[in-house]
Design an enzyme around this catalytic site. Structure first.
Site, PDB file in Angstrom:
ATOM      1  N   ARG A 147       0.867  -1.179   0.000  1.00 11.45           N
ATOM      2  CA  ARG A 147       0.000   0.000   0.000  1.00 11.45           C
ATOM      3  C   ARG A 147       0.903   1.228   0.000  1.00 11.45           C
ATOM      4  NH1 ARG A 147      -3.776   2.364   4.935  1.00 11.45           N
ATOM      5  NH2 ARG A 147      -1.903   3.570   5.360  1.00 11.45           N
ATOM      6  N   TYR A 159      -2.504  12.014   7.126  1.00 12.48           N
ATOM      7  CA  TYR A 159      -2.740  10.818   7.943  1.00 12.48           C
ATOM      8  C   TYR A 159      -2.123   9.569   7.305  1.00 12.48           C
ATOM      9  CZ  TYR A 159      -5.257   7.208  10.489  1.00 12.48           C
ATOM     10  OH  TYR A 159      -5.567   6.128  11.260  1.00 12.48           O
ATOM     11  N   ASP A 211      -5.097   3.895   0.055  1.00 10.35           N
ATOM     12  CA  ASP A 211      -6.210   4.147   0.984  1.00 10.35           C
ATOM     13  C   ASP A 211      -6.571   5.634   0.956  1.00 10.35           C
ATOM     14  OD1 ASP A 211      -8.008   4.178   3.096  1.00 10.35           O
ATOM     15  OD2 ASP A 211      -6.658   3.249   4.540  1.00 10.35           O
ATOM     16  N   HIS A 213      -9.270   6.807   2.883  1.00 12.19           N
ATOM     17  CA  HIS A 213      -9.799   7.115   4.216  1.00 12.19           C
ATOM     18  C   HIS A 213     -11.075   7.954   4.213  1.00 12.19           C
ATOM     19  CE1 HIS A 213      -8.556   6.770   8.508  1.00 12.19           C
ATOM     20  NE2 HIS A 213      -7.899   5.758   7.987  1.00 12.19           N
ATOM     21  N   GLU A 237      -9.035   2.047  -1.488  1.00 11.35           N
ATOM     22  CA  GLU A 237      -9.734   1.717  -0.242  1.00 11.35           C
ATOM     23  C   GLU A 237     -10.514   2.910   0.301  1.00 11.35           C
ATOM     24  OE1 GLU A 237      -7.066   0.006   2.586  1.00 11.35           O
ATOM     25  OE2 GLU A 237      -8.229   0.712   4.292  1.00 11.35           O
ATOM     26  N   GLU A 263     -13.838  -1.248   6.776  1.00 10.53           N
ATOM     27  CA  GLU A 263     -13.096  -1.419   8.033  1.00 10.53           C
ATOM     28  C   GLU A 263     -13.838  -0.804   9.220  1.00 10.53           C
ATOM     29  OE1 GLU A 263      -9.364   0.563   6.876  1.00 10.53           O
ATOM     30  OE2 GLU A 263      -9.832   2.133   8.305  1.00 10.53           O
ATOM     31  N   ARG A 284     -13.605  -5.243   3.652  1.00  9.59           N
ATOM     32  CA  ARG A 284     -12.491  -4.860   4.517  1.00  9.59           C
ATOM     33  C   ARG A 284     -12.767  -5.100   6.003  1.00  9.59           C
ATOM     34  NH1 ARG A 284      -7.709  -3.872   5.013  1.00  9.59           N
ATOM     35  NH2 ARG A 284      -7.634  -1.756   5.817  1.00  9.59           N
ATOM     36  N   GLU A 340      -4.276  -7.335   5.255  1.00 12.32           N
ATOM     37  CA  GLU A 340      -3.412  -6.231   5.684  1.00 12.32           C
ATOM     38  C   GLU A 340      -2.489  -6.713   6.798  1.00 12.32           C
ATOM     39  OE1 GLU A 340      -5.596  -3.012   7.489  1.00 12.32           O
ATOM     40  OE2 GLU A 340      -3.931  -1.607   7.238  1.00 12.32           O
ATOM     41  N   TRP A 403     -12.362  11.853   7.594  1.00  9.16           N
ATOM     42  CA  TRP A 403     -10.930  11.589   7.515  1.00  9.16           C
ATOM     43  C   TRP A 403     -10.686  10.117   7.406  1.00  9.16           C
ATOM     44  CZ3 TRP A 403      -8.146   8.869  11.169  1.00  9.16           C
ATOM     45  CH2 TRP A 403      -8.857   8.536  12.342  1.00  9.16           C
TER      46      TRP A 403
HETATM   47  C1  GCO Z   1      -6.037   0.947   7.512  1.00  2.86           C
HETATM   48  C2  GCO Z   1      -6.780   1.910   8.324  1.00  2.86           C
HETATM   49  C3  GCO Z   1      -6.185   2.243   9.644  1.00  2.86           C
HETATM   50  C4  GCO Z   1      -7.200   3.047  10.438  1.00  2.86           C
HETATM   51  C5  GCO Z   1      -7.118   2.732  11.863  1.00  2.86           C
HETATM   52  C6  GCO Z   1      -8.043   3.562  12.725  1.00  2.86           C
HETATM   53  O1  GCO Z   1      -6.334   0.883   6.353  1.00  2.86           O
HETATM   54  O2  GCO Z   1      -5.217   0.233   8.071  1.00  2.86           O
HETATM   55  O3  GCO Z   1      -7.243   2.984   7.587  1.00  2.86           O
HETATM   56  O4  GCO Z   1      -4.951   2.876   9.558  1.00  2.86           O
HETATM   57  O5  GCO Z   1      -7.021   4.384  10.232  1.00  2.86           O
HETATM   58  O6  GCO Z   1      -7.405   1.366  11.982  1.00  2.86           O
HETATM   59  O7  GCO Z   1      -7.982   3.099  14.015  1.00  2.86           O
HETATM   60 MG    MG Z   2      -8.000   1.961   5.778  1.00  2.42          MG
END
Ligand code: GCO
Ligand code: MG
Length: 403
Positions: A147, A159, A211, A213, A237, A263, A284, A340, A403
């Site tokens: 990634r 981030y 990703d 986010h 993602e 996620e 995810r 992951e 975010w």
């Molecule tokens: C990822 C995620 C994480 C989240 C985290 C929040 O793809 O691994 O986006 O980095 O931000 O799990 O607690």
């Molecule tokens: Mg993520």
């Protein structure tokens, strides 16, 4: 297999983890992960005050019944806190079942459907040179999938960018949430350039992921997805917020870039429309947020019917118990996609001793009975809980943003 004790341990060996320990009359211990990043104590209380007392005296073998008892019995449904608690119980009960049978959990799920679980690593950089060094490190270690994230030029902070080349990062690093400023226009200009650079430097001999986010609107994702098609991503993602499944119809009608979502989802119902309308390519879900092994299997079975594959969440803000549980499922289900993987830094390895191993870009959960993770409660007591929060995102004018 009568349950005689159920206790919750909150510890911080590097970051905060909530661990559920279930003990049966013959002294067998099962462990579950109940960590919910930034809201740890809420799940600890839900378990301690409302769930553990209900477990005492129950038969640990009755996993499905216990799941339904906690889900239907509570009347209040879904939600991150309650589902993290149910997940932890479910994971601990599967651990106990494996230990009783003397078999690794994946053998109870139908056995290995593959030799190993392909994982992706987190490469990141403050600039493109740093990102190149980071990707090279993963490729040198044998990873087949990476990634790639890089700091967006012009933004103070992006981030998910690690200070080290191995991509390790801990975003929940402040006693109160830090405020970050986001600029979609800068990101949309930079991301295709960054990912094209990666393909130019390293070619197409490995899988590339990215990703977003949840930060874009559906039409912005449609454009980004098109811009990224030449880079042939494994997945893009969380490109937009996942609460509105119909937004993905618009994205789907514009781009063939594969999409991974879920996620932050908790149940099969969050995924239902996305899967049955084939609006996503990868699920995810986290085993410790989406109902444990029992419920994850249901989600993955639904996905399999529609040709959607798995891509379980596996950052270091889930404990090694979660990663192990996910690996047992990954090894056994027919529609596995990718897992992951962020290696746990010390001192997590003092508190959790795992039997999974990494070789040539694949993880294997190992053949220890149960999940194959030992939890050292004495070591955990040496690393007490510290309040830690994830950041929040605002636009330049001060508006709150995803975010
Ligand atoms: C990822 C995620 C994480 C989240 C985290 C929040 O793809 O691994 O986006 O980095 O931000 O799990 O607690
Ligand atoms: Mg993520």
């Amino acid at each position: 297999m009568k349950i005689v004790d159920a206790r919750v341990v909150v510890s911080s060996p590097g970051r905060n983890y909530v661990t559920l320990v279930i003990e049966t009359a013959d002294g067998t211990i099962g462990v579950g992960d109940a960590t919910l990043n930034g809201r740890e104590l809420a799940v600890a209380s839900y378990l301690r005050d409302h769930v553990c007392p209900l477990l005492i005296g129950r038969d640990a073998r009755r996993i499905t019944d216990t799941w339904s008892y906690l889900y239907q019995g509570a009347y209040w449904r879904r939600g991150g806190v309650g589902m993290a608690a149910i997940s932890a119980v479910d994971i601990a009960l599967w651990d106990l079942k494996g230990k009783e049978a003397g078999l690794p959990v994946y053998q109870l799920l139908g056995g290995a459907a593959r030799d190993g679980v392909m994982v992706y690593g987190h490469a990141s950089g403050q600039n493109l040179d740093d990102l190149d060094a980071s990707i090279q490190l993963f490729l040198d270690r044998g990873y087949r999938a990476v990634r790639a994230q890089a700091a967006v030029p012009g933004l103070d902070h992006t981030y998910g960018i690690g200070p080290a080349h191995d991509g390790a990062y801990e975003p929940a690093n402040a006693e109160l949430p830090e405020e970050e400023v986001w600029d979609t226009a800068r990101y949309l200009e930079f991301a295709p350039r960054m990912l094209a650079h990666v393909r130019e430097q390293f070619g197409f001999g490995f899988h590339l992921l990215h990703d977003t986010h949840h930060r874009l609107s559906p039409i912005e994702v449609a454009r980004l997805g098109r811009d990224l098609e030449p880079m042939r991503l494994w997945w893009l993602e969380d490109p937009t917020r996942g609460e509105d499944p119909t937004a993905f119809r618009l994205i789907r009608s514009h781009t063939t870039t594969p999409i991974a979502v879920g996620e932050v989802f908790n149940t099969i119902w969050d995924f239902q429309q996305l899967i049955t309308e084939r609006l996503i390519d990868y699920v995810r879900a986290s085993v410790s947020h989406a109902g444990g092994i029992t419920h994850l299997l249901r989600i993955f079975s639904l996905a399999d019917l529609y040709g959607v594959r798995t891509g379980s969440h596996g950052p270091t803000d889930l404990s090694p118990i979660s990663l192990s549980a996910a690996l047992h499922v990954d090894l056994a289900v027919p529609n596995f996609g990718i897992q992951e993987y962020m290696p746990f830094p010390s001192p997590a390895d003092e508190v959790f001793r795992w039997s999974y191993t990494f070789a040539d870009g694949y993880l294997h959960p190992g053949d220890a009975p149960g999940l194959g993770v030992e939890f050292d409660e004495e070591a955990a007591a040496r690393h007490p809980y510290r309040p830690r929060y994830l950041p929040v995102n605002r636009l330049a004018d001060g508006s709150m943003h995803d975010w």
